[in-house]
Design a protein around this motif. Structure first.
Motif, mmCIF file in Angstrom:
data_model
loop_
_atom_site.group_PDB
_atom_site.id
_atom_site.type_symbol
_atom_site.label_atom_id
_atom_site.label_comp_id
_atom_site.label_asym_id
_atom_site.label_seq_id
_atom_site.Cartn_x
_atom_site.Cartn_y
_atom_site.Cartn_z
ATOM 1 N N ALA A 1 18.739 11.977 49.270
ATOM 2 C CA ALA A 1 18.882 12.318 47.875
ATOM 3 C C ALA A 1 18.158 11.654 46.867
ATOM 4 O O ALA A 1 17.744 10.408 47.217
ATOM 5 C CB ALA A 1 20.368 12.402 47.311
ATOM 6 N N CYS A 2 17.510 12.124 45.871
ATOM 7 C CA CYS A 2 16.487 11.513 45.197
ATOM 8 C C CYS A 2 17.325 10.657 44.127
ATOM 9 O O CYS A 2 18.523 10.992 43.880
ATOM 10 C CB CYS A 2 15.588 12.458 44.299
ATOM 11 N N LEU A 3 16.685 9.399 43.807
ATOM 12 C CA LEU A 3 17.309 8.515 42.603
ATOM 13 C C LEU A 3 18.032 9.240 41.430
ATOM 14 O O LEU A 3 19.157 8.738 41.238
ATOM 15 C CB LEU A 3 16.332 7.601 42.100
ATOM 16 N N ILE B 1 13.840 24.906 37.700
ATOM 17 C CA ILE B 1 13.658 23.449 37.563
ATOM 18 C C ILE B 1 13.381 22.482 38.858
ATOM 19 O O ILE B 1 12.420 22.061 38.909
ATOM 20 C CB ILE B 1 14.793 22.714 36.741
ATOM 21 N N CYS B 2 14.346 22.663 39.524
ATOM 22 C CA CYS B 2 14.186 21.826 40.908
ATOM 23 C C CYS B 2 15.249 22.368 41.758
ATOM 24 O O CYS B 2 16.422 22.691 41.241
ATOM 25 C CB CYS B 2 14.365 20.407 40.890
ATOM 26 N N PRO B 3 15.189 22.803 43.096
ATOM 27 C CA PRO B 3 16.450 23.262 43.708
ATOM 28 C C PRO B 3 17.513 22.358 43.702
ATOM 29 O O PRO B 3 18.665 22.927 44.045
ATOM 30 C CB PRO B 3 15.508 23.437 45.326
ATOM 31 N N PRO C 1 12.209 13.395 32.378
ATOM 32 C CA PRO C 1 12.693 12.793 31.038
ATOM 33 C C PRO C 1 13.885 12.019 31.541
ATOM 34 O O PRO C 1 14.145 10.666 31.206
ATOM 35 C CB PRO C 1 13.581 14.171 30.361
ATOM 36 N N TYR C 2 14.467 12.325 32.862
ATOM 37 C CA TYR C 2 15.875 11.499 33.252
ATOM 38 C C TYR C 2 15.075 10.362 34.136
ATOM 39 O O TYR C 2 16.104 9.590 34.608
ATOM 40 C CB TYR C 2 16.786 12.334 33.965
ATOM 41 N N ILE C 3 13.865 10.029 34.185
ATOM 42 C CA ILE C 3 13.192 8.906 34.674
ATOM 43 C C ILE C 3 12.779 8.091 33.489
ATOM 44 O O ILE C 3 13.492 6.788 33.312
ATOM 45 C CB ILE C 3 12.294 9.194 35.773
ATOM 46 N N ALA D 1 9.912 10.126 46.680
ATOM 47 C CA ALA D 1 10.218 11.353 47.450
ATOM 48 C C ALA D 1 10.757 12.579 46.482
ATOM 49 O O ALA D 1 11.392 13.524 47.107
ATOM 50 C CB ALA D 1 11.312 11.145 48.574
ATOM 51 N N CYS D 2 10.326 12.658 45.448
ATOM 52 C CA CYS D 2 10.833 13.787 44.722
ATOM 53 C C CYS D 2 9.879 14.866 44.920
ATOM 54 O O CYS D 2 8.519 14.891 45.087
ATOM 55 C CB CYS D 2 10.326 13.502 42.986
ATOM 56 N N GLY D 3 10.375 16.120 45.173
ATOM 57 C CA GLY D 3 9.658 16.987 45.839
ATOM 58 C C GLY D 3 8.631 17.817 44.920
ATOM 59 O O GLY D 3 7.467 17.855 45.060
HETATM 60 S S1 SF4 Z 1 12.661 17.029 40.401
HETATM 61 FE FE1 SF4 Z 1 12.542 15.240 42.009
HETATM 62 S S2 SF4 Z 1 13.580 13.874 40.745
HETATM 63 FE FE2 SF4 Z 1 14.361 15.594 39.916
HETATM 64 S S3 SF4 Z 1 15.927 16.203 40.921
HETATM 65 FE FE3 SF4 Z 1 14.185 17.214 41.824
HETATM 66 S S4 SF4 Z 1 13.679 16.043 43.461
HETATM 67 FE FE4 SF4 Z 1 14.949 14.782 42.177
#
Ligand code: SF4
Ligand code: SF4
Lengths: 375, 343
Positions: free
Chosen positions: B53-55, B88-90, B213-215, B289-291
């Motif tokens: 899982a990503c950070l 947004i992201c899977p 933003p959450y980074i 490793a963010c997709g």
């Molecule tokens: S966009 Fe990247 S950092 Fe955000 S939840 Fe998806 S994989 Fe994780």
């Protein structure tokens, strides 16, 4: 115009049949090798998922052989696949290759658009020709799937290690070379016969367990499931350890679900979604829901274990992987995830497979003892 | 005092908190948040998620666990899509499922499914279903929703004026209470006019910061990137500070419409920073490793090669990233930007 496309297991047999029957000149990239992978990972973004990288290797090797047009499918998200084409085009352009890339997008409107795009590739053809080409490609695709299934069933019982795999290889070659539907049918029968003859018919001949070999289901992201080169031939490995392997997805299913239903905007099967509840209750792109749904299905069918295959950084599979421990716990089925990237190693995978098969057998013995049946 | 709704201070908290807070409070609920991200929160998240899982997803799990015992519900919306034909992201699509499977200690979750990719109807249904947990009155729910939207509009205007989320929330008076960062922000907001303006440091440069933003706004995850840059004297501009029209126009330079909402926004911002001459340097920060970022980052890097006059760097963070390393890289980057500027 010399058309090429990326490999995904034995899909090339189908695609080649389709394009050639429509009169196109096709350059099938060399089967993926270490070189393919090293080219692909050298030029692709570091954290891109593995299929994108191996695709790049395939394209470079095909362009080296004189291909000048790359055909691939597009997509509308949420997964990265829909962005592959554009990113790959940029990578190859920056390397200095001259080529045309035809990205066939799923129609926002009607199927006619798809035909128009295909027409760009193969020139104009009468409808009759399309129908004929699709029928031939379909027959080959079905034959390939049947043969792969037959090989999975044969491996635990083969007399000589590796015999089933080499029989499968010859059979696939026959299918590939078949010029018409009746020849495909003959190739299939011949192949099935070869795969029968490598098995030892005496009862109890299974390599691992004379009563009944352990059964393991393979789930995961379609590309790594279907491409033996990147998954270090898990299927063959398991089969030769005496395991009956079934996988959740065959090329035919993928084409039916992905290509046909997406492109013709038909309703997709709800079944994996129903099975995946309550663990994963929403589409997450790629095959995430299928991975969970099929794991549940294998558990219900009494399989002894499930192996999930995923490319490193694959988003849908990470979501699935994250909920699989709950499935495994609730349904009492051992589940293991294998993650692949360009750094994965043969021995690493083999060691984990062996350990998992041992675990599966132990848990099966425990279960049987508890249920009062011996096995 | 009504039901207490916990909102994890992670993921799209940074985009939607003012709206969610206004919505739940209008319905008579009390809203609490988890605190700022800490090592303990991250560790708790790491413990219950898979390695892969990503950070940000791990951090989110930690925040949910931190809310255990502090609220009746925790709000974990399934953010499938916030606009037509985009996602947004899977991982956001499976978030409530991951939480349910991994955080058995968590309070009951509200998992409203927000999906605007095809129709508005689904969204309206989700809003009503969420509101019904608090009231039977459809009118009240719609009014609460209107208030939420209004708060969101105001919030967006604050961001566009150059405030960070913490500053904007403090300015609007909706920041989580007893929040050190917010208080700092209030002080900053009242002492300077342009709050994003750098303070003190020697460098007098403008840096475009591209990242989820959450980074970039999570001071723990980003190793305080914004504050650090400002301390060095840089003015920081993020994608959220640009008008949507600008990022949309810029992102349209890419041959395909990017179907990740944040990805497209970041791509547009990156293109803008690299091409417009409004910043002296462009810094890209992403999770290991963010997709989506694996591809967006690649597109940006290729664009940066075409604009060598704007220094470009990428910093990747994960749970093992050390603050010292990031700081060194930031200093080096600001150095390059300053030198380039003088030339
Ligand atoms: S966009 Fe990247 S950092 Fe955000 S939840 Fe998806 S994989 Fe994780
Ligand atoms: S399913 Fe996984 S491997 Fe395939 S494109 Fe999506 S993220 Fe990449």
């Amino acid at each position: 115009m010399k058309i090429t496309f990326a490999h995904m297991g034995n899909l090339y047999i189908t695609v080649k049949a389709l394009l050639e029957d429509l009169g196109a000149e096709v350059v099938v990239p060399p089967m993926p090798s270490k070189r393919t992978l090293s080219i692909g990972s050298r030029y692709s973004p570091e954290f891109a998922c593995l299929p994108l990288k191996v695709n790049i290797g395939n394209y470079v090797e095909a362009l080296e052989l004189g291909a000048d047009t790359i055909a691939m499918a597009g997509g509308v998200g949420p997964c990265r696949f829909g962005m592959y084409g554009e990113v790959q085009r940029e990578i190859l352009k920056a390397l200095g290759y001259e080529f045309d890339m035809v990205i066939i997008e799923p129609p926002q409107g009607r199927i006619r658009h798809v035909l128009e795009q295909v027409g760009r590739l193969v020139g104009r053809n009468p409808m009759r020709k399309y129908v004929g080409a699709v029928r031939l490609a379909w027959a080959k695709m079905t034959a390939v799937d049947e043969l792969e299934k037959a090989a999975q069933r044969a491996r635990p019982f083969e007399r000589r290690r590796g015999a089933a795999t080499s029989a499968l290889g010859s059979a696939l070659k026959l299918v590939d070379e078949a010029a018409g539907i009746s020849q495909v049918r003959r190739a299939l029968e011949e192949g099935q016969e070869m795969l029968r003859s490598v098995q030892d018919p005496t009862p109890g001949a299974s390599r691992r367990n004379p009563e009944s070999p352990p059964r393991i289901g393979i789930v995961g992201e379609v590309y790594v499931v279907l491409e033996p080169f990147v998954n270090f031939e898990v299927e063959r490995r398991l089969g030769e350890m005496g395991v009956l392997v079934e996988r959740s997805i065959y090329i035919g299913d993928w084409v039916k679900e992905h290509v046909f239903k997406d492109f013709m905007r038909l309703r997709k099967s709800r079944r994996p979604y129903d099975l995946a509840k309550p663990y994963l209750c929403h589409f997450v792109g790629g095959h995430g829901v299928e991975t969970v749904g099929h794991t549940v299905e294998y558990a219900r069918r009494g399989f002894d274990g499930v192996i999930q295959l995923a490319p490193f950084t694959c988003m849908p599979e990470i979501v699935a992987q994250d909920v699989l421990p709950a499935v495994s716990r609730d349904l009492g089925i051992p589940v293991m995830t294998l993650v692949f990237d360009e750094h994965s190693s043969d021995t690493g995978v083999l060691t984990r497979l062996e350990a998992f098969v041992d675990l599966v057998e132990r848990s099966r013995r425990r279960r049987r003892a508890r249920d009062g049946t011996m096995g | 005092m009504g039901e207490v709704v916990g909102i994890p201070r992670a993921l799209l908290y940074y985009h939607y908190y003012p709206m969610w807070k206004a919505f739940f409070e209008s319905l008579g609920g009390t809203v609490v948040t988890s605190g700022e991200t800490t090592r303990a929160i991250l560790d708790a998240g790491i413990k219950v998620t898979v390695d892969e899982a990503c950070l940000p997803v791990k951090v989110f799990h930690g925040h949910v666990l931190a809310l255990a015992g502090k609220c009746d519900y925790v709000f974990v919306p399934r953010l499938v899509s916030v606009e037509r034909r985009a996602f947004i992201c899977p991982k956001f699509m499976g978030l409530p499922d991951m939480i349910r499977c991994n955080c058995s200690d968590a309070p009951r979750i509200i998992d409203s499914c927000i999906n605007l990719s095809r129709t508005t109807r689904e969204y309206v249904r989700a809003v009503l279903a969420t509101g019904r947990m608090f009231t039977r009155s459809t009118l009240r729910i719609l009014a609460a929703h209107r208030r939420g939207r209004a708060a969101l509009t105001r919030y967006g205007r604050c961001l566009e004026s150059g405030m960070t989320p913490d500053e904007a929330m403090a300015f609007m008076g909706v920041a989580p209470l007893s929040d050190e960062l917010a208080q700092r922000a209030v002080a900053a907001a009242s002492s300077t006019s342009g709050v994003a303006r750098g303070g003190g440091g020697a460098a007098n440069v403008v840096i475009g910061l591209v990242g989820h933003p959450y980074i970039i706004y999570d001071s723990f995850v980003s190793m305080n990137v914004i504050r650090r840059l400002r301390e060095m004297g840089a003015t920081v501009i993020t994608a959220d500070m640009l008008p949507w029209a600008v990022t949309e126009r810029e992102a349209a330079r890419f041959p395909k419409r990017v179907f990740w909402t944040i990805g497209r926004r970041l791509l547009g911002a990156g293109f803008h920073f690299l091409r417009s001459g409004t910043v002296h340097g462009c810094l890209h920060m992403s999770a290991f490793a963010c997709g989506p970022e694996s591809l967006i980052g690649d597109i940006l890097e290729r664009e940066a090669v075409r604009h060598r006059d704007v220094p470009f760097a990428t910093i990747t963070v994960d749970e093992h990233t050390g603050e010292a390393g990031v700081l060194t890289r930031l200093e080096a980057f600001v150095d390059v930007v300053t030198r380039r500027r003088k030339q």
